[in-house]
Design an enzyme around this catalytic site. Sequence first.
Site, short mmCIF file in Angstrom:
data_model
loop_
_atom_site.label_atom_id
_atom_site.label_comp_id
_atom_site.label_asym_id
_atom_site.label_seq_id
_atom_site.Cartn_x
_atom_site.Cartn_y
_atom_site.Cartn_z
N GLU A 194 31.54 26.58 36.16
CA GLU A 194 32.99 26.83 35.65
C GLU A 194 33.97 26.39 36.78
OE1 GLU A 194 33.31 30.23 33.31
OE2 GLU A 194 35.61 30.01 33.65
N ARG A 195 34.90 25.66 36.34
CA ARG A 195 35.97 25.06 37.42
C ARG A 195 35.29 24.24 38.48
NH1 ARG A 195 39.63 25.73 33.59
NH2 ARG A 195 39.92 27.80 32.97
N ASN A 237 31.46 35.20 35.22
CA ASN A 237 31.36 35.40 33.51
C ASN A 237 29.86 35.19 33.51
OD1 ASN A 237 34.16 35.44 33.30
ND2 ASN A 237 34.20 33.20 33.00
N LYS A 314 32.56 41.20 37.36
CA LYS A 314 33.78 40.93 36.62
C LYS A 314 33.88 41.80 35.38
CE LYS A 314 36.54 37.21 34.40
NZ LYS A 314 36.55 35.78 34.09
N GLU A 318 39.09 39.21 30.72
CA GLU A 318 39.01 38.01 30.05
C GLU A 318 37.62 38.16 29.17
OE1 GLU A 318 39.24 35.02 33.23
OE2 GLU A 318 41.47 35.05 32.80
N ARG A 351 35.40 43.07 41.07
CA ARG A 351 36.64 42.58 40.96
C ARG A 351 37.81 43.00 40.41
NH1 ARG A 351 36.62 37.50 38.55
NH2 ARG A 351 37.49 35.95 40.02
N ARG A 363 51.78 40.96 33.89
CA ARG A 363 50.42 40.69 34.22
C ARG A 363 50.22 40.81 35.66
NH1 ARG A 363 47.08 35.14 33.25
NH2 ARG A 363 45.54 35.16 35.00
N LYS A 387 41.79 38.78 44.50
CA LYS A 387 42.36 37.32 44.77
C LYS A 387 43.34 37.64 45.85
CE LYS A 387 40.69 35.61 40.51
NZ LYS A 387 40.91 34.76 39.19
N ASP A 392 46.67 34.16 39.78
CA ASP A 392 45.28 33.56 39.80
C ASP A 392 45.32 32.17 40.35
OD1 ASP A 392 43.23 32.74 38.61
OD2 ASP A 392 43.77 32.28 36.65
N GLU A 420 40.99 24.53 41.21
CA GLU A 420 41.37 24.50 39.73
C GLU A 420 42.83 24.14 39.47
OE1 GLU A 420 40.62 28.40 38.24
OE2 GLU A 420 41.29 28.04 36.28
N HIS A 545 51.77 28.86 37.38
CA HIS A 545 50.88 28.73 36.03
C HIS A 545 51.81 27.85 35.00
CE1 HIS A 545 47.80 30.02 33.42
NE2 HIS A 545 47.47 31.05 34.32
O1 GCW Z 1 41.38 31.35 37.15
C1 GCW Z 1 40.67 32.00 36.14
C2 GCW Z 1 39.74 30.90 35.61
C3 GCW Z 1 38.58 31.25 34.81
C4 GCW Z 1 37.80 32.49 35.75
C5 GCW Z 1 38.61 33.46 36.01
C6 GCW Z 1 38.01 34.51 37.18
C7 GCW Z 1 35.50 32.82 36.07
O2 GCW Z 1 40.57 29.94 34.89
O3 GCW Z 1 37.54 30.19 34.72
O4 GCW Z 1 36.57 32.90 35.19
O5 GCW Z 1 39.85 32.96 36.60
O6 GCW Z 1 38.39 34.42 38.23
O7 GCW Z 1 37.37 35.41 36.42
#
Ligand code: GCW
Length: 732
Positions: A194-195, A237, A314, A318, A351, A363, A387, A392, A420, A545
Amino acid sequence: MKIRWVALASVLASCGLLAGAREPNHAPEDGYELWLRYARVADTARLAEYRAAIRELVLTPGEPTMQAARDELVLGLNGLLGRPVPVADAPTRDGTLLVGTPANSPAIAALPLAAALREAGPEGFVIKALPVRGGGHHAIVVAANRNIGVLYGVFHLLRLLQTEEPLAGLDVVSAPRYGLRLLNHWDNLNGTVERGYAGASLWEWASLPDSGHPRYRDYARANASIGINGTVLTNVNANALILTPAYLVKVAALARVFRPYGIKVYLTARFSAPIEIGGLPTADPLDARVRAWWAAKADEIYRAIPDFGGFVVKANSEGQPGPQDYHRSHADGANMLADALAPHGGMVMWRAFVYSSEVPTDRVMQAVDEFEPLDEAFRTNVLIQVKNGPLDFQPREPFHPLFGRMSRTPLLMELQITKEYLGQDSHLVFLAPMWEEVLRADTYARGPGGVGGGSSDGAGRIRGLAGVANVGNDRDWCGSDFNQANWYAFGRLAWDPMLPSAAIAESWVRITFSNDPRVVRPVVAMMLASREAAVNYMTPLGLAHQMARGHHYGPGPWVTGGRADQTSVYFNRADSIGLGFDRTPTGSNAVRQYLPPVRERFASRDSVPEVLLLWFHHVGWRERLRSGRTLWEELLAHYQAGVDTVRWMQRTWDGLDGLVDAGRFRRVQGFLRIQETEARWWRDASVLYWQSFSHLPLPPGYEASAHSLDWYRQLRCPPDPRKPRCDAVTGF
Ligand code: GCW
């Protein structure tokens, strides 16, 4: 004729006359060696100095980490000095390189190193030029309290040689600032990442545990060389299957390869695993059966991997399952896993990247709202992984307010090495300046100054850095030569968060390309300018974003529909009056989550850093900024400055023709061409979109857009078929 030229070239090179050209003893530069290139030292005077200073190696192998240190020295010195260095049992002459701990080396135990070793602590090291054997011989000593410190010291010494530092008077004591220096792989069990923009996952699950790719060891070497001491193998994920016996034996095989290099393995724990692989009807963290299942699972993991690091989770974010599915809190969920791991010394990294579309608040405020009330509630082996910014991984965000608001819970700062939102594999963007910004920000949680001379670690709660990895199975690991610099920078900053970006860039360029100042100076300048360039052509003045939906590669300021808090319009708030998200008390009041005086600084139009203006304020198109220009004029100037900087980077790189090996020279040239085209794409698509609100003209002479706004809007992928990943990535 050809043979003669080769012979002449090698004579010239050995006389140091081909400074900057690729060393003749070196394989083609395909990027595989990363910063572990051990090409012969090009400066002949330096080479002579090194050869005199290092004439024998004294090191007791035996233990695996000492063996790794010895292997690295043999490989490195062979390459750098251009000849093998004999290994002796004890110092016999001038020019000994003496390596070890007081426990495994009597010669080191006899040296007056006690104070320096105390300072070095459990993972640090000491490197000194010293007389040994009663003063009879001169030696360079690499000493540490533990074997892993020795290995870190060895890599440090090799780096000094790679960057052609003088050895006379060497006196280094180094200890990591953070105990946890981790890579987080977002790797799926089916081999996708992913990414990820550098090929497939490094982990070849199908062939493990029986066959181990030689790359695993090189991965461990690369990480150890920059001090990384843990790796989370799987995507946040998460897939519960990684916790089944069939996979745990494979994880154990990887852990065996990484162990000598001081790298612990961690896994992501899917919260619903007790249902999916445990056959239970629930994953409620307060249910006794669920708790027993996790405790047994932890026992099983530690039987296979005795030094297993722990879980990253996580949850309720999402679409991931979590304790809130059972009306339990994040603390209930984290503590249940913490209790299962505690008997084995394992950690839970929970997380803070949570936000819900059902919650009407801004958000960027939701993590503080969720976690601050739980500050007292977590077990001692829980860390909250936050983060760097509250949104994000954007090209620029203010620091995450949670760093100033948790006074009891230890924290990890999560950075994204994989770019990303910053041009992925193709744009040259050096991330250290961005990370430096947040690492040096002050939360004021302890008044001005903070800990460590003003870091966002104001409350002293940050225990480590977690970096979302940018590596895959591409030959060059990272998808581009310059993306390697971000992996390198991450490790160096996790060891020493106060290390300046310029110093990191310089050492990387010297190792990766050349020590020739004609290369070092311009390439460092390009790297240091690159992040601000990306901010300017993507999201200037605090915008965030604005990337296209899903793949996040190109511009999409018009993105709307679906979940509101994942759309560009939610964040840009463009209207006929102006642009930007009002986060002052007249708007969402997100500024209240920062402590005074940061809160006031961000809330006021007069004191907010202009680079964050539109993050915190809705500003009229014709309002004047500090420069005297209107917002409209300033925006246009920033987009153009971004494009101009990329063009300057192209010219600068073109000037290195002949000073950098042809393969890499052309590769980087190609990427810079893409970056220039796409910087214009970003500028034009964005400016046209903003203009549909401002209705203001472009000043005379402003570079005209190549296409109409509608043309940009209908693009579904970058206008480049080499990026099939656009539709393949998950997320929104
Ligand atoms: O930035 C977003 C990404 C998702 C990522 C999510 C996260 C792993 O677009 O791809 O999922 O953050 O940090 O959980």
